[in-house]
Design a protein around this motif. Structure first.
Motif, short mmCIF file in Angstrom:
data_model
loop_
_atom_site.label_atom_id
_atom_site.label_comp_id
_atom_site.label_asym_id
_atom_site.label_seq_id
_atom_site.Cartn_x
_atom_site.Cartn_y
_atom_site.Cartn_z
N GLU A 89 1.00 -0.74 0.37
CA GLU A 89 0.05 0.28 0.01
C GLU A 89 1.14 1.23 -0.06
O GLU A 89 0.81 2.20 -1.05
CB GLU A 89 -0.99 -0.02 1.33
CG GLU A 89 -2.08 1.08 1.34
CD GLU A 89 -3.41 1.16 2.50
OE1 GLU A 89 -3.48 1.82 2.70
OE2 GLU A 89 -2.94 0.12 2.99
N GLY A 92 2.08 1.72 -3.35
CA GLY A 92 1.29 2.49 -4.11
C GLY A 92 1.25 4.26 -4.15
O GLY A 92 1.05 4.65 -5.04
N HIS A 93 1.23 4.62 -3.12
CA HIS A 93 1.71 5.99 -2.58
C HIS A 93 2.96 6.59 -2.72
O HIS A 93 2.80 7.66 -3.70
CB HIS A 93 1.41 6.04 -1.55
CG HIS A 93 -0.33 5.70 -0.67
ND1 HIS A 93 -1.39 6.27 -1.19
CD2 HIS A 93 -0.59 4.86 0.63
CE1 HIS A 93 -1.83 6.01 -0.22
NE2 HIS A 93 -1.33 5.35 0.19
N ARG A 95 5.03 4.74 -5.69
CA ARG A 95 4.86 5.29 -7.02
C ARG A 95 4.25 6.54 -7.54
O ARG A 95 4.79 7.10 -8.38
CB ARG A 95 4.17 3.75 -7.85
CG ARG A 95 4.36 3.30 -9.23
CD ARG A 95 4.11 2.20 -9.25
NE ARG A 95 2.83 2.00 -9.00
CZ ARG A 95 2.06 0.91 -8.82
NH1 ARG A 95 2.60 -0.53 -9.32
NH2 ARG A 95 0.77 0.14 -8.27
N ARG A 96 2.98 6.43 -7.06
CA ARG A 96 2.32 7.50 -7.11
C ARG A 96 2.78 8.61 -7.52
O ARG A 96 2.68 10.14 -8.47
CB ARG A 96 0.82 7.58 -6.87
CG ARG A 96 -0.29 7.04 -7.65
CD ARG A 96 -1.64 6.62 -6.84
NE ARG A 96 -1.82 6.81 -5.22
CZ ARG A 96 -1.55 5.32 -5.28
NH1 ARG A 96 -1.90 3.87 -5.55
NH2 ARG A 96 -2.03 5.13 -4.18
N LEU A 97 3.31 9.04 -6.39
CA LEU A 97 3.90 10.13 -5.87
C LEU A 97 5.37 10.73 -6.66
O LEU A 97 5.54 11.51 -7.41
CB LEU A 97 4.60 9.86 -4.92
CG LEU A 97 5.89 11.56 -3.96
CD1 LEU A 97 5.00 13.00 -4.14
CD2 LEU A 97 6.48 11.59 -2.30
N LYS A 99 5.14 9.25 -9.68
CA LYS A 99 4.78 9.50 -11.13
C LYS A 99 4.84 11.21 -11.67
O LYS A 99 5.32 11.57 -12.41
CB LYS A 99 3.57 8.93 -11.22
CG LYS A 99 3.34 9.36 -13.04
CD LYS A 99 2.32 8.32 -13.24
CE LYS A 99 1.30 8.17 -14.43
NZ LYS A 99 0.37 7.01 -14.85
N ALA A 100 3.64 12.23 -10.73
CA ALA A 100 3.60 12.89 -10.45
C ALA A 100 4.92 14.00 -10.47
O ALA A 100 5.18 15.13 -10.79
CB ALA A 100 2.59 13.42 -8.82
N SER A 102 7.87 13.47 -12.39
CA SER A 102 9.04 13.05 -13.73
C SER A 102 8.64 13.66 -14.05
O SER A 102 9.80 13.22 -14.40
CB SER A 102 7.76 11.51 -14.05
OG SER A 102 6.72 11.94 -14.45
#
Length: 416
Positions: A89, A92-93, A95-97, A99-100, A102
């Motif tokens: 979990e 997941g957070h 990875r999204r961070l 990506k934001a 990148s």
């Protein structure tokens, strides 16, 4: 685990802690250690007999003393087999961070003053530093502009502070100038010494391999280095080879070249204790037994994993102002001429490289402990993780993915 930076108070005062517990801090005779607990002239039988009367390192349940390590152990023990779900979990957070960040990271990487490797993700590092209220706030910018290695090296705020009264009574600018004042004479002396090193073939082989990887610029002459930096405006570092575990490792001698005397360091490193894996496993089992009513559950089967950073120091690069002092030299075994090459990554053998390199592993260790509840530690470019056997493969994949998003390349051949 402390809001202002890594919990290295225990590392800073480990000598005092071990002395109080009747334990040896380092190998007898090691640099900056106290007198040995056992005399050195004992026979093997006498050594064992006396050693058995001393306090066992783990009898008092001592851990590393690092609060974020204790936090990770307590968290992992309470989660038990469910730790994998928790970490997924958090991943997941994370990875999204990443990506934001990148696009910002891609732009920042394009501004790096050396492009020999992809480099760290400075914006992602900056957000982690802000979230953890980490003291080393200049790490992201340094990873783009390059790390200062000579003169007055700015303190990171996370390494062990040195007593300024024991430092050289000279400003950083004066130290750099002193190095330059004798540089032309030093190069003249080297050019007059064309003796071929006994291991020149190995030096050449290892150097060409690094050139092929882009970690070093091509071999050039003195005149070509003069054209790059200006005559008398650069200073080379002699290269030699050490043999470690069957491997030839090139060492660039900052002491022989005089570079190490031109670094004013206000900090030094504090390394992870060698008992880290055993201490982690022992503490984990004690907490699980306490939570389980005095019995160790059948699912507690622990293992460890190891990783090594690819080319270690070479993934970071010196500041352009310091590039003139990072020029490798040796006598070519085939031509008999002295050759030079400019380093694109930080050199192993410079005093300041040790401090600058260890800043990122400290942050990564704190991240894995505080966010993922991983029993994780590092020793320079080596990383260790203790986990339940059923979770080991997942945790290994997790650490590799996080490192990849951070821009830290690991060596697949040294993975265990």
């Amino acid at each position: 685990g402390g809001v202002g930076g890594p919990d290295i108070d225990a590392l800073r005062f480990r000598t005092r802690q071990h002395a109080a517990g009747g334990q040896q801090h380092k190998a007898a005779g090691a640099r900056a250690t106290d007198a040995p607990l056992l005399p050195r002239d004992l026979t093997p039988d006498e050594h064992i007999k006396i050693a058995l009367t001393l306090t066992h390192p783990f009898d008092d349940g001592e851990m590393t003393g690092e609060l974020d390590h204790l936090f990770a152990v307590e968290g992992a023990a309470r989660l038990g087999p469910d730790a994998g779900a928790w970490r997924n979990e958090v991943w997941g957070h994370f990875r999204r961070l990443a990506k934001a960040c990148s696009e910002l990271d891609a732009h920042a990487r394009s501004l790096r003053t050396a492009q020999h490797v992809k480099g760290k993700a400075p914006w992602l590092f900056a957000i982690i530093i802000s979230a953890m209220r980490w003291h080393d706030t200049s790490l992201p910018l340094d990873s783009v502009l390059g790390f200062r290695l000579f003169g007055a090296v700015p303190p990171s705020g996370v390494l062990r502070s040195l007593d300024p009264m024991k430092l050289p009574d000279m400003s950083g600018d004066d130290m750099r100038q002193q190095l330059l004042d004798t540089s032309e004479l030093y190069v003249d002396t080297l050019e007059g010494d064309l003796r071929v090193h006994p291991e020149a073939e190995t030096i050449l082989k290892e150097t060409l391999a690094e050139i092929e990887l882009g970690l070093l610029a091509p071999l050039i002459s003195r005149e070509q280095v003069d054209a790059l930096f200006g005559r008398g405006k650069w200073r080379p570092i002699p290269r030699h080879i050490v043999h470690q575990n069957g491997k030839d490792r090139p060492i660039d001698d900052g002491r022989a070249g005089g570079q190490n005397e031109a670094s004013r360091l206000l900090e030094t490193i504090a390394t992870q204790c060698t008992e880290f894996v055993v201490l982690s496993a022992s503490a984990y089992c004690r907490i699980v037994v306490r939570l389980g009513g005095g019995r160790l559950p059948v699912w507690v089967i622990l293992t460890q994993g190891l990783d090594d950073q690819w080319k270690g120091y070479r993934q970071d690069h010196p500041h352009p102002d310091d590039a003139p002092f990072c020029v490798i030299t040796f006598v070519h075994p085939h031509t008999g001429l002295r050759v030079y090459c400019v380093a694109r990554g930080m050199l192993f053998g410079l005093a300041a490289s040790v401090n600058q390199f260890n800043r990122a592993p400290l942050l990564v260790t704190a991240l894995f402990r505080r966010a993922f509840a991983l029993l994780y530690g590092h020793y320079f470019d080596d990383n260790a993780c203790v986990d339940l056997m059923p979770l080991a493969a997942v945790s290994k994949a997790l650490t590799i993915r996080v490192m990849t998003l951070l821009g830290i390349k690991l060596s697949p051949t040294k993975r265990h």
